[in-house]
Design a protein around this motif. Structure first.
Motif, short mmCIF file in Angstrom:
data_model
loop_
_atom_site.label_atom_id
_atom_site.label_comp_id
_atom_site.label_asym_id
_atom_site.label_seq_id
_atom_site.Cartn_x
_atom_site.Cartn_y
_atom_site.Cartn_z
N LYS A 391 0.86 -1.18 0.00
CA LYS A 391 0.00 0.00 0.00
C LYS A 391 0.90 1.23 0.00
O LYS A 391 2.03 1.20 0.52
CB LYS A 391 -0.93 0.02 1.20
N THR A 392 0.41 2.28 -0.61
CA THR A 392 1.21 3.50 -0.74
C THR A 392 0.87 4.48 0.37
O THR A 392 -0.19 4.41 0.98
CB THR A 392 0.97 4.16 -2.10
N SER A 393 1.82 5.39 0.61
CA SER A 393 1.62 6.41 1.64
C SER A 393 2.33 7.68 1.23
O SER A 393 3.02 7.73 0.20
CB SER A 393 2.14 5.92 2.99
N GLY A 394 2.16 8.70 2.02
CA GLY A 394 2.82 9.98 1.74
C GLY A 394 4.21 10.07 2.31
O GLY A 394 4.82 11.15 2.29
N ALA A 395 4.74 8.95 2.78
CA ALA A 395 6.12 8.95 3.27
C ALA A 395 7.08 9.24 2.12
O ALA A 395 6.73 9.15 0.94
CB ALA A 395 6.44 7.60 3.90
N ALA A 396 8.31 9.55 2.47
CA ALA A 396 9.31 9.95 1.46
C ALA A 396 9.52 8.85 0.41
O ALA A 396 9.50 7.66 0.75
CB ALA A 396 10.62 10.29 2.13
N LEU A 397 9.70 9.27 -0.84
CA LEU A 397 9.97 8.32 -1.92
C LEU A 397 11.22 7.51 -1.59
O LEU A 397 12.24 8.04 -1.18
CB LEU A 397 10.17 9.09 -3.23
N GLY A 398 11.09 6.22 -1.73
CA GLY A 398 12.21 5.33 -1.45
C GLY A 398 12.03 4.54 -0.18
O GLY A 398 12.73 3.55 0.04
N SER A 399 11.07 4.95 0.68
CA SER A 399 10.86 4.21 1.94
C SER A 399 9.95 3.02 1.69
O SER A 399 8.92 3.11 1.05
CB SER A 399 10.24 5.13 2.99
N ILE A 400 10.37 1.86 2.20
CA ILE A 400 9.57 0.64 2.17
C ILE A 400 9.56 0.08 3.59
O ILE A 400 10.59 -0.34 4.11
CB ILE A 400 10.14 -0.41 1.20
N TYR A 442 3.54 -4.34 3.06
CA TYR A 442 4.58 -3.30 3.02
C TYR A 442 3.95 -1.96 2.65
O TYR A 442 3.05 -1.89 1.81
CB TYR A 442 5.66 -3.65 2.00
N GLU A 443 4.44 -0.92 3.27
CA GLU A 443 4.00 0.44 2.96
C GLU A 443 5.09 1.13 2.14
O GLU A 443 6.24 1.20 2.58
CB GLU A 443 3.74 1.21 4.25
N VAL A 444 4.73 1.58 0.93
CA VAL A 444 5.69 2.18 0.00
C VAL A 444 5.44 3.69 -0.06
O VAL A 444 4.32 4.13 -0.36
CB VAL A 444 5.55 1.57 -1.40
N GLY A 445 6.47 4.46 0.25
CA GLY A 445 6.33 5.92 0.25
C GLY A 445 6.41 6.50 -1.15
O GLY A 445 7.28 6.14 -1.94
N LEU A 446 5.52 7.43 -1.45
CA LEU A 446 5.51 8.12 -2.74
C LEU A 446 5.62 9.63 -2.55
O LEU A 446 5.33 10.39 -3.48
CB LEU A 446 4.23 7.79 -3.53
#
Length: 529
Positions: A391-400, A442-446
């Motif tokens: 699932k995606t989140s507003g965390a920084a790009l590159g964070s998993i 896993y949470e993927v930051g975009l």
């Protein structure tokens, strides 16, 4: 001589009758207005000289004033105080005013004469009878049955320093409302009484057990323990709280024990904390998270004691602290552990924690053969590998970030094996369980990703492959960093260019000032000429 005595007796009787008739006649004239005779009371109300209607109203007012008077109700050792109004007592004999009016006026001549002669020496008091209003009095007694009643306290056991002590029981008391209504009416049948105390009708319930019966509880029937060393503080607290609520329970022959009923309600007020628990295939924070390890540990002690399991559910996902099909879940009221004491004597449950170990032991009277051994073996029938979800989140790009670990799905069964003298005598399937596979999430930051990068990463996520997602994230993170570096270099070059232009501009200022000065000098010279 005899004739003379007879004549005298007749004359005396005649004189008495004449006097009685004269008295009654006089009284009848006096009461011709329809009022109550003097010295007549209804309760504490003097109704002398009143009409029937006036007397009734006076008594009604008196009964209204009684509404704040108190009545003590007793049921065994328990007592409560209620007002006449709360208890629902009403005037129970409204014909008393008529009786007062007719006193000394009705009946034969002798009874009327006697009544009027009595009034010359003492007051006549008619009682104010109160009666229970069935609906109101029943409602009051039902609302206060817990204050008046008392549950039976069964004989119990306490285990300290390895020894049992019997705790005496106590009989229970329950108010018999229907019979108590009759008692109230009987109590006030002779009129209102100040400082009224009424002993209500009760039924008693004898406590379960006895010292003799409980003295038989001394043998270990089954025991089990599990480890919770990896648990967070909230889960530790929940395990300790639930185990403490179960500890000391006595189950009499034929009784069923419900774990949920004993350990609930599970909230902060009753000693529970927030901790992880299973819900719809995921792990969530809830009050009481971890109590399933308590029910599971107890389950394993109970089946080794060979008590009758009446309700047991597997977890939705596999747990780590026991083998598959050896667990017992607790989830609200729809997943519970229940078992029945199928022995002929009481059993006692001991539950406690020591360090990060949870222990349960079932005590009772051992009747099984000393060389009989019960073993439980877990068998996995099939497995289902878990998937991976993103699932995606507003965390920084590159964070998993891994937000949930995976659980392998399983179908399992538990075998009960009985050996006598070391020789296997029986082997049977004791239960079957199905555990769902649970994905790793896993949470993927975009955060900060360009539209192109976001689209590419989401396409990689759709593949469901962690390696593909990591590669895409790594690529676009590197691209983002390269673009950022290039942008920073461009800004640096533009800044240098601006600074150079500014410097060049500053360098030109002295030359321009000198030319201006020469021009001014020339103008001045011309002016002098």
């Amino acid at each position: 001589m005899r004739r003379w005595k007879y004549i005298c007796a007749v004359a005396a009787a005649a004189a008495a009758v004449t006097a009685l008739t004269a008295g009654v006649s006089a009284q009848s004239e006096k009461d011709s207005a329809g009022t109550i005779a003097q010295r007549i009371h209804i309760g504490e109300v003097d109704v002398s000289g009143m009409t029937e209607e006036e007397a009734s109203k006076a008594v009604e007012e008196y009964v209204k004033e009684l509404q704040d008077e108190e009545v003590t109700l007793k049921a065994g050792k328990n007592t409560i105080t209620a007002t006449v109004e709360e208890l629902g007592l009403v005037w129970g004999d409204e014909t008393v005013a008529e009786d007062a009016l007719n006193y000394g006026k009705t009946g034969n001549l002798i009874s009327r004469y006697k009544a009027n002669k009595d009034l010359e020496h003492e007051d006549k008091v008619f009682p104010v009878i109160l009666k229970a209003d069935k609906e109101k009095t029943t409602k009051y007694l039902e609302e206060h049955k817990d204050d008046l009643g008392q549950d039976a306290k069964d004989f119990g056991l306490e285990r300290k320093n390895g020894a049992f002590t019997v705790i005496d029981g106590e009989a229970g008391v329950e108010v018999n409302i229907e019979k108590s209504l009759e008692t109230v009416d009987q109590y006030f049948a002779e009129g209102w009484k100040s400082d009224a105390q009424i002993e209500l009708e009760v039924s008693t319930a004898e406590p379960k057990g006895s010292k003799e019966e409980l003295s038989k509880v001394k043998d270990v029937l089954g025991t089990y323990h599990t480890n919770f060393s990896s648990s967070a503080s909230g889960r530790v607290k929940n395990i300790q709280t639930a185990a403490g609520k179960i500890n000391g329970s006595v189950i009499y022959p034929g009784e069923e024990f419900s774990v949920y009923d004993v350990i609930s309600p599970m909230d902060a007020e009753h000693g529970y904390a927030l901790a992880g628990s299973y819900e719809n295939g995921t792990t969530v924070q809830s009050y009481g998270g971890g109590v399933c390890q308590v029910s599971t540990t107890l389950y394993n002690a109970v089946i080794r004691a060979e008590l009758e399991i009446t309700e047991r559910f597997a977890h939705s996902m596999i747990v780590s602290y026991v083998d598959p099909s050896s667990d017992a879940a607790i989830a609200g009221t729809y997943k519970n552990l229940k078992f029945k004491n199928n022995t002929k004597t009481p059993v006692y449950i001991e539950g406690y924690t020591s360090g990060r170990e949870l222990y349960f032991t079932i005590y009772g009277q051992e009747t099984r053969d000393s060389d009989r051994e019960v073993i439980f073996e877990s068998e996995t029938l099939s497995t289902t590998q878990p998937k991976t979800e993103f699932k995606t989140s507003g965390a920084a790009l590159g964070s998993i970030t891994k937000v949930q670990s995976s659980h392998t799905g399983r179908k399992a069964q538990l075998w009960k094996v009985v050996k006598v003298g070391g020789v296997e005598k029986s082997r049977e399937v004791f239960n079957k369980s199905t555990y769902n596979a649970s994905p790793a999430i896993y949470e993927v930051g975009l955060g900060g990703a360009s539209e192109e990068a976001s689209a590419a990463i989401k396409k990689a996520i759709a593949s469901g492959d962690l390696g593909t997602v990591k590669a895409a994230v790594s690529k676009w993170k590197a691209q983002q960093e390269a673009d950022k570096k290039q942008e920073e270099q461009k800004k640096e070059e533009e800044q240098k260019k601006e600074e150079q232009e500014k410097q060049d501009s500053e360098n030109q200022k002295p030359e321009n000032s000198g030319s201006d000065q020469n021009k001014q000098d020339t103008d001045d010279k011309k002016s002098e000429e």
